[in-house]
Each structure stands twice: as C-alpha cells, then as structure tokens.
Scaffold this active site. Structure first.
Site, PDB file in Angstrom:
ATOM      1  N   GLU A  16       0.196  -8.981   2.661  1.00 14.28           N
ATOM      2  CA  GLU A  16      -0.868  -8.133   3.298  1.00 14.28           C
ATOM      3  C   GLU A  16      -2.311  -8.469   2.916  1.00 14.28           C
ATOM      4  OE1 GLU A  16      -2.338  -4.820   1.502  1.00 14.28           O
ATOM      5  OE2 GLU A  16      -0.866  -4.422   0.141  1.00 14.28           O
ATOM      6  N   VAL A  52       0.592  -2.156   4.007  1.00 17.90           N
ATOM      7  CA  VAL A  52       2.029  -2.534   3.737  1.00 17.90           C
ATOM      8  C   VAL A  52       2.795  -2.091   5.248  1.00 17.90           C
ATOM      9  CG1 VAL A  52       4.329  -1.960   3.079  1.00 17.90           C
ATOM     10  CG2 VAL A  52       2.338  -2.330   1.413  1.00 17.90           C
ATOM     11  N   SER A 110       1.857   8.077   2.626  1.00 16.81           N
ATOM     12  CA  SER A 110       1.413   6.769   3.220  1.00 16.81           C
ATOM     13  C   SER A 110       2.203   6.508   4.448  1.00 16.81           C
ATOM     14  CB  SER A 110       1.650   5.774   2.142  1.00 16.81           C
ATOM     15  OG  SER A 110       1.200   4.394   2.818  1.00 16.81           O
ATOM     16  N   ALA A 111       1.754   5.592   5.433  1.00 18.20           N
ATOM     17  CA  ALA A 111       2.519   5.453   6.612  1.00 18.20           C
ATOM     18  C   ALA A 111       3.289   4.427   6.233  1.00 18.20           C
ATOM     19  CB  ALA A 111       1.544   4.948   7.698  1.00 18.20           C
ATOM     20  N   LYS A 159       2.685   2.771  -6.265  1.00 19.46           N
ATOM     21  CA  LYS A 159       1.510   2.924  -6.867  1.00 19.46           C
ATOM     22  C   LYS A 159       1.534   4.370  -7.827  1.00 19.46           C
ATOM     23  CE  LYS A 159      -1.425   1.991  -3.841  1.00 19.46           C
ATOM     24  NZ  LYS A 159      -0.938   0.796  -2.790  1.00 19.46           N
TER      25      LYS A 159
HETATM   26  N1  PSU Z   1      -1.178  -2.588  -3.455  1.00 21.40           N
HETATM   27  C1  PSU Z   1      -1.984  -3.043  -4.114  1.00 21.40           C
HETATM   28  N2  PSU Z   1      -3.288  -2.840  -3.780  1.00 21.40           N
HETATM   29  C2  PSU Z   1      -3.393  -2.234  -2.536  1.00 21.40           C
HETATM   30  C3  PSU Z   1      -2.309  -1.467  -1.774  1.00 21.40           C
HETATM   31  C4  PSU Z   1      -1.223  -1.911  -2.375  1.00 21.40           C
HETATM   32  O1  PSU Z   1      -1.888  -3.580  -5.379  1.00 21.40           O
HETATM   33  O2  PSU Z   1      -4.792  -2.010  -2.092  1.00 21.40           O
HETATM   34  C5  PSU Z   1      -2.774  -1.107  -0.337  1.00 21.40           C
HETATM   35  C6  PSU Z   1      -1.514  -1.389   0.478  1.00 21.40           C
HETATM   36  O3  PSU Z   1      -1.862  -2.168   1.805  1.00 21.40           O
HETATM   37  C7  PSU Z   1      -0.627  -0.055   0.963  1.00 21.40           C
HETATM   38  C8  PSU Z   1      -1.941   0.744   0.840  1.00 21.40           C
HETATM   39  O4  PSU Z   1      -0.353  -0.186   2.017  1.00 21.40           O
HETATM   40  O5  PSU Z   1      -2.643   0.320  -0.419  1.00 21.40           O
HETATM   41  C9  PSU Z   1      -1.593   2.142   1.069  1.00 21.40           C
HETATM   42  O6  PSU Z   1      -2.736   2.877   1.300  1.00 21.40           O
HETATM   43  P1  PSU Z   1      -2.347   4.556   1.881  1.00 21.40           P
HETATM   44  O7  PSU Z   1      -1.961   5.538   0.604  1.00 21.40           O
HETATM   45  O8  PSU Z   1      -3.846   5.232   2.323  1.00 21.40           O
HETATM   46  O9  PSU Z   1      -1.238   4.585   2.743  1.00 21.40           O
HETATM   47 MN    MN Z   2      -2.655   8.506   3.017  1.00 19.65          MN
END
Ligand code: PSU
Ligand code: MN
Length: 305
Positions: A28, A110, A144-145, A163
């Site tokens: 990604e 992702v 998250s999507a 995370k």
């Molecule tokens: N894992 C990491 N660093 C990141 C991400 C994942 O170590 O920056 C990113 C990925 O692209 C994941 C996104 O899909 O964070 C999730 O964002 P959100 O919570 O807004 O869906």
């Molecule tokens: Mn979000």
C-alpha cells in the site's frame, strides 16, 4: 478480469511475473504519504520493496499517479508520493473515482489497495497494521473501510494485527461478523502492532508460509469471499515499551479530541503523534514490522506458487 489499461497501469515487471505465475506481493502507499515522516518515508518505501524481493517475490506498490491507478511504481513515482508538497490524497475505496476523475495523486489505504490488487490478479498483500474500529466508535461510528473491503476481497494480507490506537476487541468482533479469516503467525495471541500481544487471542494459527498458503488455496477452492489476515507479531526485542505505548496513546487520544480531529485524519494524526512523542521509537518499530511483514508475504506467495 478485464480493465482498461488507461485506468489500470501495471508495471512491466509485475505484468510479466503475473503472466508467468511467479509470486507478486502488493504494497500500500498510504503508509508512505500519510503514515511515515518525510524524507524517511521514501527510503522505507524502497526498503519494503527490497524485503519483498529478498523473500523471492516481485513487489507491486499501488497508488494513483495523475489520475492513473498504478500497480508497481517507478522510483520517481515513489518520490512523488513521499513529497509533502505533492498534494497526495489519502484514498480509500470510496475515493478512487473522485481522485481518478480529478487527475490527482492518491495514496491507497489497505481498503483501496486490496481492491486494486485483486483486480490486477495479485493474491498477496503486506502492510503494517490494518485499520479497524476506533475507540469511541459507539458515538463516532468511526470504523475503517479496510474491514468491509476485506470482507469481499479474497486476498491474503500479512500485517502485525490492527493498529493499537484502535478498539482491538471490537475490531476482532467485526472481522468475525464480516467473514474475514484471522490467523496468528507463530502465535495464539493477536498481535498489537507496536506490541507483540494485543491481549486478545486468535482462533487459528500457522507456523510456516506453507501452512498460510494452504489456507489461501482452500479459501479459493471453496470460494469464500473474504480475506485471510495473517497476523505476525513484531519481535519481542523490537516492541515499543508498554508504559511508553500506553502513555503516548492516552495523550494522543486527548490531543486528537482537543484538536477536533475526525474522519480520515484520525489515523495519520495518531501515528504522527506516536512518532513525535516517542522520539521516533514508534517509527523504528513501524519500519521493522512492515519490513518483516513484506518478507513473510513474499514467502507465503512463493510457497503458494
Ligand atoms: N499501517 C501502518 N501505517 C499506516 C496504515 C497502516 O503501519 O499508515 C494506513 C493503512 O493504509 C490503513 C489506514 O488502511 O492506515 C487506515 O486508515 P483509516 O483508519 O482512516 O481507515
Ligand atoms: Mn475512519
């Protein structure tokens, strides 16, 4: 699956490997543009690709460059994504159409990366940590999507769990509901991203790339629609100190709240907060785990080929 070459541009090295049935691992780009600080991000992007090569597979980093979805990037394209001046949008699946239509640059999460990888015929994907259900989601509905895309995308994604800024228990419940298979790699504990153990357990465990590949093959055979998450913990010598982790998370959540951070800005804000507040210790953990995941994803792709 046929998609016009005008919208989906596959790098020749990736296209040749796919045509020959050789192992390919998708990567990604949100981590490059919105997850790691510049200029280290571009260096790390190259290191992650090298880890895939070390494992015997061809890396395919996915992003949108000037409106075109790219599968496999040149060094110049990686540099564009890593430059804070490039105006790169964080692209989840819902953002693909708008950024393509605007001719903009986009770093895929992702969610968007899995969708595009599957479209291109790539079955293995490595990242750091998945997105999931945010703490406080009961009020904010912030989920998250990544989760819903994984529910309908039959790929195998290697990561260090979700995370640790998230509500991990709630995320595991949602993954179960959505039909996403979660497998611990060499562990019965669900990894906690910066920490090896999130305090939650997993239902399934594998100890070799071959075992992970076998699960993917049977998933394909029975046409189960969802992804397989291979959750590999960061090594115990490389974890972020637990007290430092918990303190940084607590202060980060308070700071995000005070600054009225919401929506897609929450995750980048908290990751950046960790990197600054821990004097980049979290950054080193993040880089270590994503390189290890890229290597493992390549080994699984090799075992499957
Ligand atoms: N894992 C990491 N660093 C990141 C991400 C994942 O170590 O920056 C990113 C990925 O692209 C994941 C996104 O899909 O964070 C999730 O964002 P959100 O919570 O807004 O869906
Ligand atoms: Mn979000």
């Amino acid at each position: 699956m046929s998609v016009s070459a005008a919208v989906l541009s596959v790098h020749p090295e990736v296209a040749e490997a796919l045509a020959a049935g050789r192992p390919v691992v998708a990567l990604e780009s949100t981590i490059i543009s919105h997850g790691l600080p510049s200029p280290r991000n571009v260096v790390v992007a190259g290191e992650i690709e090298q880890s895939v090569r070390d494992g015997g597979a061809v890396p395919a980093t996915i992003a949108i460059i000037a409106g075109v979805v790219k599968v496999g990037l040149t060094a110049d394209e990686l540099a564009i994504l890593g430059d804070p001046g490039s105006n790169v949008t964080k692209v989840s699946t819902r953002d693909l159409g708008p950024v393509m239509a605007a001719g903009g640059h986009g770093a895929t999460t992702v969610s968007a990366t899995s969708h595009i990888a599957h479209l291109a015929g790539i079955k293995y994907f490595a990242t750091g940590g998945l997105g999931g259900v945010h703490r406080g989601a009961r009020d904010t509905w912030d989920e998250s999507a990544d989760l819903v895309t994984l529910a309908r995308t039959p790929i195998t994604v290697t990561c260090a769990g979700v995370k640790s800024i998230l509500d991990v228990g709630a995320t595991l419940e949602r993954l179960e509901t959505l039909g996403v298979t979660v497998v611990g790699y060499g562990t019965d504990a669900f990894p906690g991203f910066y920490r090896a153990d999130s305090g939650h357990t997993v239902t399934w465990r594998v100890d070799t790339p071959e075992q992970a590949a076998a699960i993917g093959a049977q998933r394909d055979a029975i046409k189960a629609p969802g992804a397989i998450v291979v959750a590999a913990p960061v090594g115990s010598a490389d974890e972020l100190d637990l007290d430092l982790h918990d303190r940084t998370l607590a202060s980060g959540l308070t700071a995000a709240d005070a600054a009225h951070i919401s929506g897609k800005d929450v995750t980048p804000f908290l990751l950046d907060w960790f990197h600054t507040q821990t004097n980049n210790q979290s950054l080193e953990v993040n880089v270590t785990l994503i390189r290890a995941n890229a290597l493992l994803a390549a080994q699984i792709a090799v075992a499957a080929s």
